[in-house]
Design an enzyme around this catalytic site. Structure first.
Site, PDB file in Angstrom:
ATOM      1  N   GLU A   1      24.455  19.758  17.729  1.00  0.00           N
ATOM      2  CA  GLU A   1      24.626  21.045  18.269  1.00  0.00           C
ATOM      3  C   GLU A   1      25.724  21.653  19.524  1.00  0.00           C
ATOM      4  OE1 GLU A   1      24.143  23.569  15.632  1.00  0.00           O
ATOM      5  OE2 GLU A   1      22.731  23.028  14.230  1.00  0.00           O
TER       6      GLU A   1
ATOM      7  N   CYS B   1      25.884  29.779  21.869  1.00  0.00           N
ATOM      8  CA  CYS B   1      26.895  29.067  21.245  1.00  0.00           C
ATOM      9  C   CYS B   1      27.587  29.736  20.988  1.00  0.00           C
ATOM     10  CB  CYS B   1      26.338  27.760  20.854  1.00  0.00           C
ATOM     11  SG  CYS B   1      24.784  28.678  19.739  1.00  0.00           S
TER      12      CYS B   1
HETATM   13  P1  NAD Z   1      24.151  20.008  28.525  1.00  0.00           P
HETATM   14  O1  NAD Z   1      25.367  19.004  27.563  1.00  0.00           O
HETATM   15  O2  NAD Z   1      24.550  20.283  30.023  1.00  0.00           O
HETATM   16  O3  NAD Z   1      22.843  19.802  28.401  1.00  0.00           O
HETATM   17  C1  NAD Z   1      22.153  19.590  27.166  1.00  0.00           C
HETATM   18  C2  NAD Z   1      21.025  18.729  27.455  1.00  0.00           C
HETATM   19  O4  NAD Z   1      21.159  17.937  27.334  1.00  0.00           O
HETATM   20  C3  NAD Z   1      20.347  19.098  28.778  1.00  0.00           C
HETATM   21  O5  NAD Z   1      18.857  18.799  29.056  1.00  0.00           O
HETATM   22  C4  NAD Z   1      20.413  17.890  29.743  1.00  0.00           C
HETATM   23  O6  NAD Z   1      19.255  17.578  31.022  1.00  0.00           O
HETATM   24  C5  NAD Z   1      20.645  17.172  28.637  1.00  0.00           C
HETATM   25  N1  NAD Z   1      21.506  15.816  29.048  1.00  0.00           N
HETATM   26  C6  NAD Z   1      22.566  15.298  29.462  1.00  0.00           C
HETATM   27  N2  NAD Z   1      22.971  14.497  29.761  1.00  0.00           N
HETATM   28  C7  NAD Z   1      22.391  13.369  28.629  1.00  0.00           C
HETATM   29  C8  NAD Z   1      22.358  12.792  28.089  1.00  0.00           C
HETATM   30  N3  NAD Z   1      23.977  11.445  28.824  1.00  0.00           N
HETATM   31  N4  NAD Z   1      21.527  11.841  27.527  1.00  0.00           N
HETATM   32  C9  NAD Z   1      20.358  12.775  26.825  1.00  0.00           C
HETATM   33  N5  NAD Z   1      20.811  14.091  28.082  1.00  0.00           N
HETATM   34  C10 NAD Z   1      21.100  14.455  28.741  1.00  0.00           C
HETATM   35  O7  NAD Z   1      25.052  21.144  27.866  1.00  0.00           O
HETATM   36  P2  NAD Z   1      23.832  22.892  28.255  1.00  0.00           P
HETATM   37  O8  NAD Z   1      25.645  23.250  29.535  1.00  0.00           O
HETATM   38  O9  NAD Z   1      22.363  22.918  28.764  1.00  0.00           O
HETATM   39  O10 NAD Z   1      24.306  23.679  27.186  1.00  0.00           O
HETATM   40  C11 NAD Z   1      25.798  24.547  27.302  1.00  0.00           C
HETATM   41  C12 NAD Z   1      26.362  24.385  25.990  1.00  0.00           C
HETATM   42  O11 NAD Z   1      25.370  24.403  24.905  1.00  0.00           O
HETATM   43  C13 NAD Z   1      27.837  24.686  25.920  1.00  0.00           C
HETATM   44  O12 NAD Z   1      28.391  24.336  25.554  1.00  0.00           O
HETATM   45  C14 NAD Z   1      26.941  25.591  24.702  1.00  0.00           C
HETATM   46  O13 NAD Z   1      28.270  26.023  23.470  1.00  0.00           O
HETATM   47  C15 NAD Z   1      26.092  24.821  23.523  1.00  0.00           C
HETATM   48  N6  NAD Z   1      25.449  25.134  22.690  1.00  0.00           N
HETATM   49  C16 NAD Z   1      25.434  24.617  21.583  1.00  0.00           C
HETATM   50  C17 NAD Z   1      24.677  25.818  21.070  1.00  0.00           C
HETATM   51  C18 NAD Z   1      24.999  25.267  19.573  1.00  0.00           C
HETATM   52  O14 NAD Z   1      23.758  25.549  18.802  1.00  0.00           O
HETATM   53  N7  NAD Z   1      25.712  24.956  18.679  1.00  0.00           N
HETATM   54  C19 NAD Z   1      23.659  26.311  21.074  1.00  0.00           C
HETATM   55  C20 NAD Z   1      23.107  26.134  22.561  1.00  0.00           C
HETATM   56  C21 NAD Z   1      24.050  26.216  23.548  1.00  0.00           C
END
Ligand code: NAD
Length: 476
Positions: free
Chosen positions: A249, A283
């Site tokens: 997502e 999101c």
């Molecule tokens: P992010 O991708 O920076 O981080 C999300 C999670 O991934 C964190 O827990 C982080 O520590 C972890 N992470 C980072 N690198 C990783 C790796 N290499 N392997 C495994 N885990 C890793 O995202 P964010 O800044 O926390 O969230 C914002 C983004 O999320 C926005 O783009 C938003 O649109 C999206 N989002 C999507 C939905 C949806 O349902 N589609 C819902 C909420 C947020």
């Protein structure tokens, strides 16, 4: 300042290394969080593996009843958990209900509802084919261990979206919350472990590195990830290496299109919250609004009045409707995108200047005068800024909605639902709402297309996505 701990195999687990969680409204440290070691990640996956067969073997009715107990635990601890959401994530406490601010209490209420609904759904055996010679049944089996990685915008609700369908279907889970919002989630998992057998839901915490250990652990059978596109791509690669499936997502850049017969005044409130719920850090927020020339001025005016009327501040205080941006990285991104909009010829209708002082507060900002291709239109702002773009022909607005490489949600606003449906069907997005935006529901599948990811959550389809089919084929 207190230390908050992970839960592994039902036990509280700390770590030699910790980091501080920050209240985005004040900049103050509010608690210490463990940085899980690679060995602890492996231990958490091993605990989930060990617990899974017995969990899956329980009668369905027993698992359902336990899930209802999980919902009760959430309900009993709603005030405590909501306060953590506000202190750590920033969204105001707010209320529950359509006419109230969708804040932290709403998030915890959502956790309860999104637990009760999967608990009440059935996954019946389907008969794929039957004649005089054979009967082919499709049974649903859990994958095994689900690795879940969550973001910081709706930290507890998204964790519940990942945990609850997974365990309902007989999987066990290891969850890593975002490093920006760990404490509320660690506390939620600690509390629900009071009613779950040890090892069914475990946590690890830390930065993306800890997440990468988790998703590439060979003991993981399915990955659920909610977060940004670039991280999603890395996670898809890690899952592919072990040949395990992933639900992704990811981000979006939802277009909202007003048709010429829309009523700007009547629709302003829905549009406003569609764009600014959780300070735009959702999101499926409306992230670019396309308005016909004939409705442009009244629409901008109605949204400006609402934006300027919303009290902003520390969400623990009464009457506050808008909180801070959750973290410095996101705050800087919003500042930069608004500056780029000014340079690219945008007009700031309201907001548009950082406020200064403690906390990551940024005023609600409306920008006109931009076009497709400008950074604030093309890049996901994920913050309290909405570009409002004028269009001449509905065909142009549809083309604009579809021209980006993401497709999470979109909305069409009109007095004529049939007309709106025709436009909706031509938009490339996982969900197109009509006269509402972002109105997810626990019974309705939700997921993105194109760069917004793959797989769905919620409802029966969401439950199926944490199971794999097994065909039992019987010769008659
Ligand atoms: P992010 O991708 O920076 O981080 C999300 C999670 O991934 C964190 O827990 C982080 O520590 C972890 N992470 C980072 N690198 C990783 C790796 N290499 N392997 C495994 N885990 C890793 O995202 P964010 O800044 O926390 O969230 C914002 C983004 O999320 C926005 O783009 C938003 O649109 C999206 N989002 C999507 C939905 C949806 O349902 N589609 C819902 C909420 C947020």
């Amino acid at each position: 300042m207190n230390d908050y701990l992970n839960t592994i195999n039902g036990k509280a687990v700390g770590s030699d290394k910790t980091f501080e969680s920050i209240n985005p409204a004040t900049g103050e440290a509010i608690g210490r969080v463990p940085v899980s070691s690679q060995r602890q990640v492996a231990e958490a996956v091993a605990a989930a593996r060990a617990a899974q067969p017995a969990w899956a073997a329980r009668p369905d009715a027993e698992r359902k009843a336990l899930m209802m107990k999980v919902a009760e635990v959430i309900n009993r601890n709603a005030a405590y958990l909501a306060e953590w959401v506000t202190r750590e994530q920033g969204k105001p406490l707010g209320g529950v209900g359509p006419d109230q601010v969708p804040g932290a209490r709403f998030e915890i209420w959502g956790c309860e509802v999104w637990t009760q609904v999967p608990a009440s759904l059935d996954l019946p055996v389907e008969v794929a084919f039957e004649d005089d010679t054979r009967r082919d049944e499709v049974h649903r089996k859990p994958y095994g261990v689900v690795a879940a990685v969550a973001p910081w915008n709706w930290p507890l609700l998204i964790a519940i979206w990942q945990i609850v369908p997974s365990i309902r279907a007989g999987n066990t889970v290891v969850l890593k919350p975002s490093e920006y919002t760990s404490i509320g989630t660690l506390e939620l998992v600690r509390l629900i472990n009071e009613v779950l057998p040890p090892g069914v839901v475990n946590t690890v915490s830390g930065t993306g590195e800890v997440g990468s250990w988790l998703v590439s652990d060979p003991g993981v059978d399915k990955v659920m990830f909610t977060g940004s596109g670039p991280t999603g791509a890395k996670i898809a690669q890690a899952a592919a290496k072990n040949l395990v499936p992933a639900t992704l997502e990811l981000g979006g850049n939802d277009a909202a299109i007003m048709l010429p017969d829309a009523d700007p005044k009547a629709m302003a409130m829905g549009l406003f919250w569609g764009a600014f719920i959780n300070m735009g850090q959702t999101c499926a927020c409306a992230k670019r609004l396309y308005v016909p020339e004939s409705l442009f001025e009244p629409t901008v005016q109605a949204l400006k009045e609402l934006a300027e009327a919303m009290p902003m501040g520390d969400g623990l205080k009464d009457g506050v409707v808008m909180g801070p941006i959750q973290n410095k990285m996101q705050y800087d991104k919003v500042v930069k995108l608004v500056e780029s909009a000014k340079q690219q010829g945008g007009t700031i209708v309201c907001g548009g200047q950082p406020q200064g002082g403690a906390g990551y507060f940024y005023p609600l900002t409306l920008v006109t005068g931009l076009k497709d291709g400008d950074r604030l239109v093309d890049e996901e702002q994920f913050g309290p800024v909405l570009p409002i773009i004028k269009y001449r022909d509905v065909e142009d607005a549809i083309a604009s909605a579809n021209r980006l490489d993401v497709g999470l949600g979109a909305s069409v606003w009109s007095s004529d639902v049939e007309k709106a449906k025709q436009v909706a069907g031509r938009i490339q997005a996982g969900t197109v709402w009509i006269n509402q935006h972002g109105m997810i529901h626990p019974m309705v599948p939700f997921g993105g297309v194109k760069g917004s990811g793959y797989g769905v959550e919620f409802g029966l389809d969401g439950l199926k996505s944490v199971t794999q089919p097994q065909v039992i084929s019987i010769k008659k």
